[in-house]
Design a protein around this motif. Sequence first.
Motif, PDB file in Angstrom:
ATOM      1  N   LEU A 245       0.779  -1.233   0.000  1.00 32.86           N
ATOM      2  CA  LEU A 245       0.000   0.000   0.000  1.00 32.86           C
ATOM      3  C   LEU A 245       0.818   1.293   0.000  1.00 32.86           C
ATOM      4  O   LEU A 245       0.440   2.258  -0.655  1.00 32.86           O
TER       5      LEU A 245
ATOM      6  N   LEU B 149      -4.198   7.550   2.385  1.00 29.70           N
ATOM      7  CA  LEU B 149      -3.928   6.214   2.914  1.00 29.70           C
ATOM      8  C   LEU B 149      -3.808   6.271   4.429  1.00 29.70           C
ATOM      9  O   LEU B 149      -3.008   7.037   4.971  1.00 29.70           O
TER      10      LEU B 149
ATOM     11  N   PHE C  50      -2.649   3.881   7.268  1.00 25.95           N
ATOM     12  CA  PHE C  50      -1.827   2.679   7.150  1.00 25.95           C
ATOM     13  C   PHE C  50      -1.102   2.359   8.454  1.00 25.95           C
ATOM     14  O   PHE C  50      -0.498   3.231   9.076  1.00 25.95           O
TER      15      PHE C  50
END
Length: 408
Positions: free
Chosen positions: A89, A262, A264
């Motif tokens: 990712l 994102l 994460f």
Amino acid sequence: MTAPKKVVLAYSGGLDTSVILKWLEVEYGCEVVTFTADLGQGEELEPARKKAEMLGVKPENIFIEDVREEFVRDFVFPMFRANAVYEGLYLLGTSIARPLISKRLVEIAAETGADAVAHGATGKGNDQVRFELSAYALNPEIKVIAPWREWDLSSRTRLIEFAEAHQIPIAKDKRGEAPFSVDANLLHTSSEGKVLEDPGKMAPDYVYQRTEDPLGGPDEPEYIEIGFEKGDAVSINGEAMSPATVLTRLNEHGKRHGIGRLDFVENRFVGMKSRGIYETPGGTILLEAHRGIEQITLDSGAGHLKDSLMPRYAELIYNGFWFSPEREMLQAAIDKSQEHVTGTVKLMLYKGFCRTVARWSDHSLYSEAHVTFEEDAGAYDQKDAEGFIRLNALRLKLIATRNQRVKG
């Protein structure tokens, strides 16, 4: 370690690195050279020069450099040729900036006769590893000073007390605890710590700085075209651009549509897990576009091998091994694969999403004659598939026969 005589400090002009500057002088009695890099973080850098001068650094020992083009051309673009993402990712926005900063620290040390370099990374994070591995790879004799691992200024209060004792100006917004820490460059913005430390709580809206709320974006999709040459983006909508200009323009497109957010939780190289909020608008578009042009220009064997190498390549960058022989070996293979990755990709941008909708190239391997559902004029003999299947099925049939025999 023998006390250094002259140190090149990675200097932002903020409270932490200003304290480090003075601490180096007090602790080691050494001369300090400052290096401030414009990596596209979006901040005015001249205040860093004035701050360094005010703290007693000689004008000739203050280096402020615009390295945006070098950053994108020599670090970001080679990484994107690999489609590198860490743990599936993360687009490595912080990781890829550190080797460039380290490279310039070591070069400036050589230019100024300094015998050490210093950075402001803490002892818990990855950046200390990245800065120092890069520095040692470029100059095995260099000394590296990491004040956060040495001093006893272990709290914001102690830092401020030290700053006040040495007449270091403190911005009003630095006297309280910041709600989170930020690292930014032309590729991304990273936010960590404080209000973000609990991964079970949603990040507040005010954390996001580089992207608009995707749900509040334009109600009509936007279409853009990105041109590639040998794996690198060279134009947007037919307009030729430099590497840094391409990324800057893609950031603008991505920001408007809320692309590249994102949330994460990653595994740091030093062993702990960390939660971060990343915004990589232009990079997210670039990755999608690069994948799009590879789909028609890259042979399946080369492409599948390249994809299998990517996680290792991404891990090397994340862990600080940009200047390692293994990263350079992988880069050579990746760059070889990009010789025909030339053409144009059309993308749709809409409410946080970026999607390839068309792609074309003079180097394309795509053959309509072979895939058409209409008459293919002998381009492909479907009867050939029978022997192909039989040969590939042979070992499976032998295994099944063996298993039936053993069971019987």
